[in-house]
Enzyme design. Structure first.
Site, PDB file in Angstrom:
ATOM      1  CB  SER A   1       1.780   1.346  -7.466  1.00 25.08           C
ATOM      2  OG  SER A   1       1.383   1.340  -8.876  1.00 25.08           O
TER       3      SER A   1
ATOM      4  CE1 TYR B   1      -3.342   1.218  -5.705  1.00 25.26           C
ATOM      5  CE2 TYR B   1      -2.539   1.822  -7.658  1.00 25.26           C
ATOM      6  CZ  TYR B   1      -2.504   0.893  -6.678  1.00 25.26           C
ATOM      7  OH  TYR B   1      -1.548   0.094  -6.472  1.00 25.26           O
TER       8      TYR B   1
HETATM    9  P1  NAD Z   1      -4.197  -8.501  -4.180  1.00 29.03           P
HETATM   10  O1  NAD Z   1      -5.807  -7.818  -3.992  1.00 29.03           O
HETATM   11  O2  NAD Z   1      -4.436  -9.729  -4.950  1.00 29.03           O
HETATM   12  O3  NAD Z   1      -4.044  -8.837  -2.712  1.00 29.03           O
HETATM   13  C1  NAD Z   1      -4.178  -7.735  -1.608  1.00 29.03           C
HETATM   14  C2  NAD Z   1      -3.927  -8.141  -0.463  1.00 29.03           C
HETATM   15  O4  NAD Z   1      -4.013  -7.385   0.766  1.00 29.03           O
HETATM   16  C3  NAD Z   1      -4.863  -9.518   0.101  1.00 29.03           C
HETATM   17  O5  NAD Z   1      -4.143 -10.455   0.823  1.00 29.03           O
HETATM   18  C4  NAD Z   1      -5.856  -8.732   0.885  1.00 29.03           C
HETATM   19  O6  NAD Z   1      -6.568  -9.366   1.818  1.00 29.03           O
HETATM   20  C5  NAD Z   1      -4.787  -7.824   1.630  1.00 29.03           C
HETATM   21  N1  NAD Z   1      -5.425  -6.813   2.358  1.00 29.03           N
HETATM   22  C6  NAD Z   1      -6.486  -5.810   1.622  1.00 29.03           C
HETATM   23  N2  NAD Z   1      -6.743  -5.049   2.470  1.00 29.03           N
HETATM   24  C7  NAD Z   1      -6.131  -5.148   3.817  1.00 29.03           C
HETATM   25  C8  NAD Z   1      -6.470  -4.525   5.168  1.00 29.03           C
HETATM   26  N3  NAD Z   1      -7.114  -3.414   5.478  1.00 29.03           N
HETATM   27  N4  NAD Z   1      -5.733  -5.272   6.159  1.00 29.03           N
HETATM   28  C9  NAD Z   1      -5.007  -6.519   5.899  1.00 29.03           C
HETATM   29  N5  NAD Z   1      -4.738  -6.961   4.541  1.00 29.03           N
HETATM   30  C10 NAD Z   1      -5.614  -6.342   3.461  1.00 29.03           C
HETATM   31  O7  NAD Z   1      -3.422  -7.431  -4.637  1.00 29.03           O
HETATM   32  P2  NAD Z   1      -2.028  -7.308  -5.193  1.00 29.03           P
HETATM   33  O8  NAD Z   1      -1.785  -7.338  -6.666  1.00 29.03           O
HETATM   34  O9  NAD Z   1      -1.040  -8.765  -4.620  1.00 29.03           O
HETATM   35  O10 NAD Z   1      -1.532  -6.241  -4.584  1.00 29.03           O
HETATM   36  C11 NAD Z   1      -0.756  -6.050  -3.537  1.00 29.03           C
HETATM   37  C12 NAD Z   1       0.152  -4.571  -3.431  1.00 29.03           C
HETATM   38  O11 NAD Z   1       0.734  -4.440  -4.367  1.00 29.03           O
HETATM   39  C13 NAD Z   1      -0.899  -3.442  -3.037  1.00 29.03           C
HETATM   40  O12 NAD Z   1      -0.511  -2.660  -2.223  1.00 29.03           O
HETATM   41  C14 NAD Z   1      -1.054  -2.903  -4.492  1.00 29.03           C
HETATM   42  O13 NAD Z   1      -1.480  -1.616  -4.451  1.00 29.03           O
HETATM   43  C15 NAD Z   1       0.343  -3.016  -4.924  1.00 29.03           C
HETATM   44  N6  NAD Z   1       0.627  -3.222  -6.332  1.00 29.03           N
HETATM   45  C16 NAD Z   1      -0.365  -3.859  -7.176  1.00 29.03           C
HETATM   46  C17 NAD Z   1      -0.219  -3.981  -8.569  1.00 29.03           C
HETATM   47  C18 NAD Z   1      -0.881  -4.707  -9.593  1.00 29.03           C
HETATM   48  O14 NAD Z   1      -1.158  -4.332 -10.811  1.00 29.03           O
HETATM   49  N7  NAD Z   1      -1.400  -5.932  -8.915  1.00 29.03           N
HETATM   50  C19 NAD Z   1       0.684  -3.111  -9.271  1.00 29.03           C
HETATM   51  C20 NAD Z   1       1.696  -2.133  -8.360  1.00 29.03           C
HETATM   52  C21 NAD Z   1       1.323  -2.280  -7.117  1.00 29.03           C
END
Ligand code: NAD
Length: 240
Positions: A146, A159
């Site tokens: 991120s 985070y």
């Molecule tokens: P989201 O919450 O929509 O999806 C997260 C996914 O991870 C879900 O499928 C959930 O079931 C799964 N998950 C969580 N904990 C888990 C575990 N212990 N074992 C297996 N699966 C698990 O989130 P997102 O926005 O799609 O984020 C995905 C990735 O992108 C994350 O690593 C997040 O930190 C990163 N990210 C998100 C953003 C944002 O603004 N949404 C920005 C930068 C980075």
């Protein structure tokens, strides 16, 4: 990519945290590019819904519920993927959680949940997949970090620590594995419109979309074998 072109034909991808959001978009993109795709998430119901939707598109999908913080789940997942689809060519470590607030107000349990998912989970899954990639002298490991792994902000403490740490792990894994033809990269998106967190005060119309992250992953896995982009910083054109 022109219509009908499948640059990942014959390849197997494993995407963690693929029941929704960014992981699901990455899984769909890699599948449309011809890969057979394995999905995992903790939530079996959401996972099955995602798997069904992707199969409807004609993508070969294997889905198994797994918690990436548990070594036994991870080992069972990797065994399941190998048996169902074959050896893994592309691993996308995407599963992640966010809990926000001043670090001094959060609990030890919050710390453990975030670090175990965002950092230990990547270690466990990569450790389970790397030996077969080393043996085959090929592979991509892409870690979804991120911009919070580059920039400090109020309320981001734990985070940011997890995503900063993930960039350290990614860089060292890249050095350990590049000699085997395995390319390890990080993608650092800014705010993406998903259900990850409320993104209070941000304009959702200006945020990155999950497909923008999938596009970066598609770019990384289609580079010619003699080079790799080690870190992608992904920003929306208009500040949300
Ligand atoms: P989201 O919450 O929509 O999806 C997260 C996914 O991870 C879900 O499928 C959930 O079931 C799964 N998950 C969580 N904990 C888990 C575990 N212990 N074992 C297996 N699966 C698990 O989130 P997102 O926005 O799609 O984020 C995905 C990735 O992108 C994350 O690593 C997040 O930190 C990163 N990210 C998100 C953003 C944002 O603004 N949404 C920005 C930068 C980075």
């Amino acid at each position: 990519m022109t219509a009908g072109e499948k640059p990942l034909d014959g390849q197997v991808a494993l995407v963690t945290g693929a029941s929704r959001g960014i992981g699901r978009a990455i899984a769909a993109r890699l599948g449309r590019m011809g890969a057979r795709v394995a999905l995992c998430s903790r939530n079996a119901q959401g996972l099955e819904a995602a798997a069904t939707a992707l199969r409807r598109e004609g993508i070969e999908i294997f889905a198994q519920a797994a918690d990436v913080t548990r070594a036994a789940d991870v080992d069972a997942l990797v065994r399941g993927v190998r048996a169902a689809l074959g050896e893994i060519d592309i691993l996308v470590n995407n599963a992640g959680i966010g809990i926000f607030g001043p670090a001094h107000e959060l609990s030890e349990q919050d710390w453990d949940r975030i670090l175990d998912t965002n950092l230990k989970g990547v270690f466990l899954v990569s450790r389970a997949v790397a030996p077969e990639m080393i043996r085959r002298r090929t592979g991509h490991i892409i870690n979804i970090s991120s911009l919070a792994g580059k920039n400090a902000f109020a309320g981001g403490g734990i985070y940011c620590a997890s995503k900063w740490g993930l960039l350290g792990l990614t860089g060292c894994m890249a050095e350990d594995l590049r000699g085997y033809g395995i390319r390890v990269s990080a993608v650092c998106p800014g705010t993406v419109e998903t259900d990850f967190s409320p993104h209070a005060g941000k304009d959702s119309k200006k945020m990155l979309q999950p497909d923008d992250v999938a596009h970066a992953v598609a770019m990384l896995v289609t580079q010619a074998p003699q080079s790799f982009i080690s870190e992608v910083h992904l920003r929306p054109t208009q500040k949300p």
